[in-house]
Design an enzyme around this catalytic site. Sequence first.
Site, PDB file in Angstrom:
ATOM      1  N   ARG A 161       0.817  -1.222   0.000  1.00 41.83           N
ATOM      2  CA  ARG A 161       0.000   0.000   0.000  1.00 41.83           C
ATOM      3  C   ARG A 161       0.854   1.278   0.000  1.00 41.83           C
ATOM      4  O   ARG A 161       0.454   2.294   0.546  1.00 41.83           O
ATOM      5  CB  ARG A 161      -0.960   0.046   1.205  1.00 41.83           C
ATOM      6  CG  ARG A 161      -2.016  -1.035   1.191  1.00 41.83           C
ATOM      7  CD  ARG A 161      -3.128  -0.696   0.210  1.00 41.83           C
ATOM      8  NE  ARG A 161      -4.132  -1.746   0.209  1.00 41.83           N
ATOM      9  CZ  ARG A 161      -5.257  -1.708   0.904  1.00 41.83           C
ATOM     10  NH1 ARG A 161      -5.543  -0.654   1.617  1.00 41.83           N
ATOM     11  NH2 ARG A 161      -6.096  -2.705   0.860  1.00 41.83           N
TER      12      ARG A 161
ATOM     13  N   ARG B 271      -3.436   6.456   0.124  1.00 45.51           N
ATOM     14  CA  ARG B 271      -3.885   7.639   0.861  1.00 45.51           C
ATOM     15  C   ARG B 271      -2.862   8.291   1.768  1.00 45.51           C
ATOM     16  O   ARG B 271      -3.085   9.396   2.240  1.00 45.51           O
ATOM     17  CB  ARG B 271      -5.142   7.289   1.659  1.00 45.51           C
ATOM     18  CG  ARG B 271      -6.339   7.141   0.746  1.00 45.51           C
ATOM     19  CD  ARG B 271      -7.538   6.620   1.489  1.00 45.51           C
ATOM     20  NE  ARG B 271      -7.283   5.265   1.932  1.00 45.51           N
ATOM     21  CZ  ARG B 271      -8.161   4.524   2.580  1.00 45.51           C
ATOM     22  NH1 ARG B 271      -9.343   5.010   2.890  1.00 45.51           N
ATOM     23  NH2 ARG B 271      -7.872   3.302   2.949  1.00 45.51           N
TER      24      ARG B 271
ATOM     25  N   ARG C  74      -6.771  11.537  -7.169  1.00 41.65           N
ATOM     26  CA  ARG C  74      -7.966  10.695  -7.013  1.00 41.65           C
ATOM     27  C   ARG C  74      -9.239  11.518  -6.792  1.00 41.65           C
ATOM     28  O   ARG C  74     -10.338  10.952  -6.765  1.00 41.65           O
ATOM     29  CB  ARG C  74      -7.774   9.724  -5.838  1.00 41.65           C
ATOM     30  CG  ARG C  74      -7.059   8.420  -6.155  1.00 41.65           C
ATOM     31  CD  ARG C  74      -7.926   7.469  -6.989  1.00 41.65           C
ATOM     32  NE  ARG C  74      -9.296   7.416  -6.502  1.00 41.65           N
ATOM     33  CZ  ARG C  74      -9.708   6.739  -5.442  1.00 41.65           C
ATOM     34  NH1 ARG C  74      -8.859   5.998  -4.778  1.00 41.65           N
ATOM     35  NH2 ARG C  74     -10.956   6.775  -5.052  1.00 41.65           N
TER      36      ARG C  74
ATOM     37  N   ASP D 135      -6.569  -3.268  -7.285  1.00 42.48           N
ATOM     38  CA  ASP D 135      -7.150  -3.821  -6.062  1.00 42.48           C
ATOM     39  C   ASP D 135      -7.448  -5.289  -6.308  1.00 42.48           C
ATOM     40  O   ASP D 135      -7.637  -5.705  -7.456  1.00 42.48           O
ATOM     41  CB  ASP D 135      -8.435  -3.086  -5.674  1.00 42.48           C
ATOM     42  CG  ASP D 135      -8.850  -3.448  -4.254  1.00 42.48           C
ATOM     43  OD1 ASP D 135      -8.341  -2.827  -3.297  1.00 42.48           O
ATOM     44  OD2 ASP D 135      -9.652  -4.393  -4.084  1.00 42.48           O
TER      45      ASP D 135
ATOM     46  N   TYR E 291     -14.613 -12.274   0.520  1.00 41.40           N
ATOM     47  CA  TYR E 291     -15.387 -11.085   0.100  1.00 41.40           C
ATOM     48  C   TYR E 291     -16.654 -11.496  -0.644  1.00 41.40           C
ATOM     49  O   TYR E 291     -17.738 -10.944  -0.403  1.00 41.40           O
ATOM     50  CB  TYR E 291     -14.537 -10.164  -0.775  1.00 41.40           C
ATOM     51  CG  TYR E 291     -13.568  -9.326   0.030  1.00 41.40           C
ATOM     52  CD1 TYR E 291     -14.025  -8.314   0.873  1.00 41.40           C
ATOM     53  CD2 TYR E 291     -12.205  -9.556  -0.025  1.00 41.40           C
ATOM     54  CE1 TYR E 291     -13.135  -7.560   1.639  1.00 41.40           C
ATOM     55  CE2 TYR E 291     -11.313  -8.806   0.729  1.00 41.40           C
ATOM     56  CZ  TYR E 291     -11.789  -7.818   1.563  1.00 41.40           C
ATOM     57  OH  TYR E 291     -10.916  -7.077   2.318  1.00 41.40           O
TER      58      TYR E 291
HETATM   59  C1  LIG Z   1      -7.644  -7.073   1.335  1.00 46.14           C
HETATM   60  C2  LIG Z   1      -7.176  -6.234   0.183  1.00 46.14           C
HETATM   61  C3  LIG Z   1      -7.970  -5.304  -0.553  1.00 46.14           C
HETATM   62  N1  LIG Z   1      -7.157  -4.750  -1.520  1.00 46.14           N
HETATM   63  C4  LIG Z   1      -5.898  -5.281  -1.429  1.00 46.14           C
HETATM   64  C5  LIG Z   1      -5.908  -6.226  -0.399  1.00 46.14           C
HETATM   65  C6  LIG Z   1      -4.737  -7.087  -0.015  1.00 46.14           C
HETATM   66  C7  LIG Z   1      -3.762  -6.334   0.800  1.00 46.14           C
HETATM   67  C8  LIG Z   1      -4.161  -6.110   2.222  1.00 46.14           C
HETATM   68  O1  LIG Z   1      -4.238  -7.096   2.948  1.00 46.14           O
HETATM   69  O2  LIG Z   1      -4.344  -4.950   2.588  1.00 46.14           O
HETATM   70  C9  LIG Z   1      -4.737  -5.018  -2.282  1.00 46.14           C
HETATM   71  C10 LIG Z   1      -4.443  -3.648  -2.700  1.00 46.14           C
HETATM   72  N2  LIG Z   1      -5.294  -2.572  -2.743  1.00 46.14           N
HETATM   73  C11 LIG Z   1      -4.637  -1.490  -3.225  1.00 46.14           C
HETATM   74  C12 LIG Z   1      -3.337  -1.880  -3.585  1.00 46.14           C
HETATM   75  C13 LIG Z   1      -2.409  -0.918  -4.330  1.00 46.14           C
HETATM   76  C14 LIG Z   1      -1.028  -1.063  -4.429  1.00 46.14           C
HETATM   77  C15 LIG Z   1      -0.237  -0.765  -3.168  1.00 46.14           C
HETATM   78  O3  LIG Z   1      -0.043  -1.683  -2.340  1.00 46.14           O
HETATM   79  O4  LIG Z   1       0.275   0.355  -3.054  1.00 46.14           O
HETATM   80  C16 LIG Z   1      -3.188  -3.232  -3.230  1.00 46.14           C
HETATM   81  C17 LIG Z   1      -1.972  -4.134  -3.342  1.00 46.14           C
HETATM   82  C18 LIG Z   1      -5.172  -0.154  -3.440  1.00 46.14           C
HETATM   83  C19 LIG Z   1      -6.304   0.280  -2.604  1.00 46.14           C
HETATM   84  N3  LIG Z   1      -7.424  -0.444  -2.249  1.00 46.14           N
HETATM   85  C20 LIG Z   1      -8.266   0.360  -1.526  1.00 46.14           C
HETATM   86  C21 LIG Z   1      -7.690   1.645  -1.415  1.00 46.14           C
HETATM   87  C22 LIG Z   1      -8.327   2.818  -0.727  1.00 46.14           C
HETATM   88  C23 LIG Z   1      -9.350   3.418  -1.639  1.00 46.14           C
HETATM   89  C24 LIG Z   1      -9.180   4.904  -1.792  1.00 46.14           C
HETATM   90  O5  LIG Z   1      -8.058   5.391  -1.964  1.00 46.14           O
HETATM   91  O6  LIG Z   1     -10.215   5.574  -1.803  1.00 46.14           O
HETATM   92  C25 LIG Z   1      -6.484   1.609  -2.108  1.00 46.14           C
HETATM   93  C26 LIG Z   1      -5.511   2.740  -2.343  1.00 46.14           C
HETATM   94  C27 LIG Z   1      -9.578  -0.040  -1.008  1.00 46.14           C
HETATM   95  C28 LIG Z   1      -9.599  -1.342  -0.313  1.00 46.14           C
HETATM   96  N4  LIG Z   1      -9.509  -2.553  -0.948  1.00 46.14           N
HETATM   97  C29 LIG Z   1      -9.534  -3.558  -0.008  1.00 46.14           C
HETATM   98  C30 LIG Z   1      -9.633  -2.960   1.275  1.00 46.14           C
HETATM   99  C31 LIG Z   1      -9.710  -3.716   2.573  1.00 46.14           C
HETATM  100  C32 LIG Z   1      -9.664  -1.574   1.073  1.00 46.14           C
HETATM  101  C33 LIG Z   1      -9.667  -0.482   2.126  1.00 46.14           C
HETATM  102  C34 LIG Z   1     -10.982   0.214   2.276  1.00 46.14           C
HETATM  103  C35 LIG Z   1     -10.788   1.588   2.900  1.00 46.14           C
HETATM  104  O7  LIG Z   1     -10.260   1.682   4.000  1.00 46.14           O
HETATM  105  O8  LIG Z   1     -11.183   2.557   2.237  1.00 46.14           O
HETATM  106  C36 LIG Z   1      -9.389  -4.980  -0.357  1.00 46.14           C
END
Ligand SMILES: Cc1c2[nH]c(c1CCC(=O)O)Cc1[nH]c(c(CCC(=O)O)c1C)Cc1[nH]c(c(CCC(=O)O)c1C)Cc1[nH]c(c(C)c1CCC(=O)O)C2
Length: 357
Positions: free
Chosen positions: A40, A44, A53, A89, A164
Site C-alpha cells: 500500500r 492515501r 484521485r 485492487d 469477500y
Molecule cells: C484485502 C485487500 C484489498 N485490496 C488489497 C488487499 C490485499 C492487501 C491487504 O491485505 O491490505 C490489495 C491492494 N489494494 C490497493 C493496492 C495498491 C497497491 C499498493 O499496495 O500500493 C493493493 C496491493 C489499493 C487500494 N485499495 C483500496 C484503497 C483505498 C481506496 C481509496 O483510496 O479511496 C487503495 C488505495 C480499497 C480497499 N480494498 C480492499 C480494502 C480492505 C480496502 C480499504 C478500504 C478503505 O479503508 O477505504 C481490499
Amino acid sequence: MPHVTTSQTPAAAPASPADSPLVRAARGLPVPHTPVWFMRQAGRSLPEYRKVREGVGMLESCRRPDLVTEITLQPVRRHGVDAAIFFSDIVVPLAAVGIDLDIVPGVGPVIEQPVRTRADLERVRDLVPEDVPDIAESVRLLVAELGPTPLIGFAGAPFTLASYLVEGGPSRNHEHTKALMYGDPDLWHDLCARLARVSGAFLRVQARAGASAVQLFDSWAGALSRADYLRFVQRHSADALAAVADLDVPRIHFGVGTGELLADMGEAGADVVGVDFRVSLTDALARTGGRWALQGNLDPALLFAPWAAVEPQVRRIVEEGRAAPGHLFNLGHGVLPDTDPDALTRVVELVHEVSAR
Ligand SMILES: Cc1c2[nH]c(c1CCC(=O)O)Cc1[nH]c(c(CCC(=O)O)c1C)Cc1[nH]c(c(CCC(=O)O)c1C)Cc1[nH]c(c(C)c1CCC(=O)O)C2
C-alpha cells in the site's frame, strides 16, 4: 552472476529489473543492499495521491492507465523504494468478469449479491486477457517508465477473494465463508478453483506485460486453522501461483496472522514468504527452515512513534533478515492511511544505509 562489490552503493542502478536487488533477493542471490518496498505504498498516505484521485472512484481509477501509471510511480519518486507495486485492487479482476461490486471508502469491497449457492457460482467465470486490456497497457507503460526498477504485479488469493464474495464485504469472523466451506465442501472447492483461475489469469496478464515479480495476497488466511488451510485453501493458492510458474517471475505469498502457516504458504509454490509483524523474521526463518526468502515485517503502526523508537526496530529487522536466504524489507501489513510519508522515506534511507555491502 558476479558477486556485487561494495563499490556498488544503493545509488548505483542495476542494469535491468531482472538484475535488481528486489528480484535478486527474491531468488536468494547476493544483493548490494536489502531491497525495500511497502504494501500500500501507493495510496492515501500521499497527498499527491489524494489530489489525483479527487472525484474519481477507486474502481474507475484502477481501469485508467493514465491514473494507474501516475499513482504507481508516485511512491517510487518520493521514497526511492526498490520496487513499484501495480496500483489496482484485489477485486478488480472480479469486477472485470462481471461481478457487481464497489469499493466503498473506509469500508472496502462490497459485493451486490453474495455468492453462496451453486447457481451463484455461474457468475464467477474465467478471466481472459480481453477483459483487461487496460491492465496490460498500464503495465507496459509502467515498465517503460520504471527502467531498471521492477514492477510487482499482484492478485488476491482464492480464500481472501472467496471471503469477500461469500460474506458480501469485509468480515471479522468469516462465518458465512466457513459455513460454506464445511457445509458444502464440493461447492467450496468449485468456487475456489474458479477464483484460482481468475487470480492466476490476472497475475499472468501482468507478468506477460512485463511485471518482474508477483505477490499473491491471502490477507485473511490467518483466520484459518492450519488443518483448514491445508484441507480447503492451499491447493487453490498453489494453482493461482502455478499460473505464472513458466514466466520466470519470483512469486511472493503474503498473509496476515499467518505465523502458523508460513511453511505451508511457501509449499504452495512461492519463492518468498511474507511475514506480518506478529512473528519475528528469526522465528519465521526457523519455521520455514531457510527454504524461502522472507519479506517483512515492520509493524505499520510503529511509523506513528517517534523516529528514535522506529530506528532500532528497522535495524533489528535488517539484521534478522541477513540470516534468511533473501530478505525483502517491507511492513508487516499495508501502510496506514494517516502515516507521515516522511517516515516511510526515512525507513528506505535507513534500510539502504545499514544494509549496504
Ligand atoms: C484485502 C485487500 C484489498 N485490496 C488489497 C488487499 C490485499 C492487501 C491487504 O491485505 O491490505 C490489495 C491492494 N489494494 C490497493 C493496492 C495498491 C497497491 C499498493 O499496495 O500500493 C493493493 C496491493 C489499493 C487500494 N485499495 C483500496 C484503497 C483505498 C481506496 C481509496 O483510496 O479511496 C487503495 C488505495 C480499497 C480497499 N480494498 C480492499 C480494502 C480492505 C480496502 C480499504 C478500504 C478503505 O479503508 O477505504 C481490499
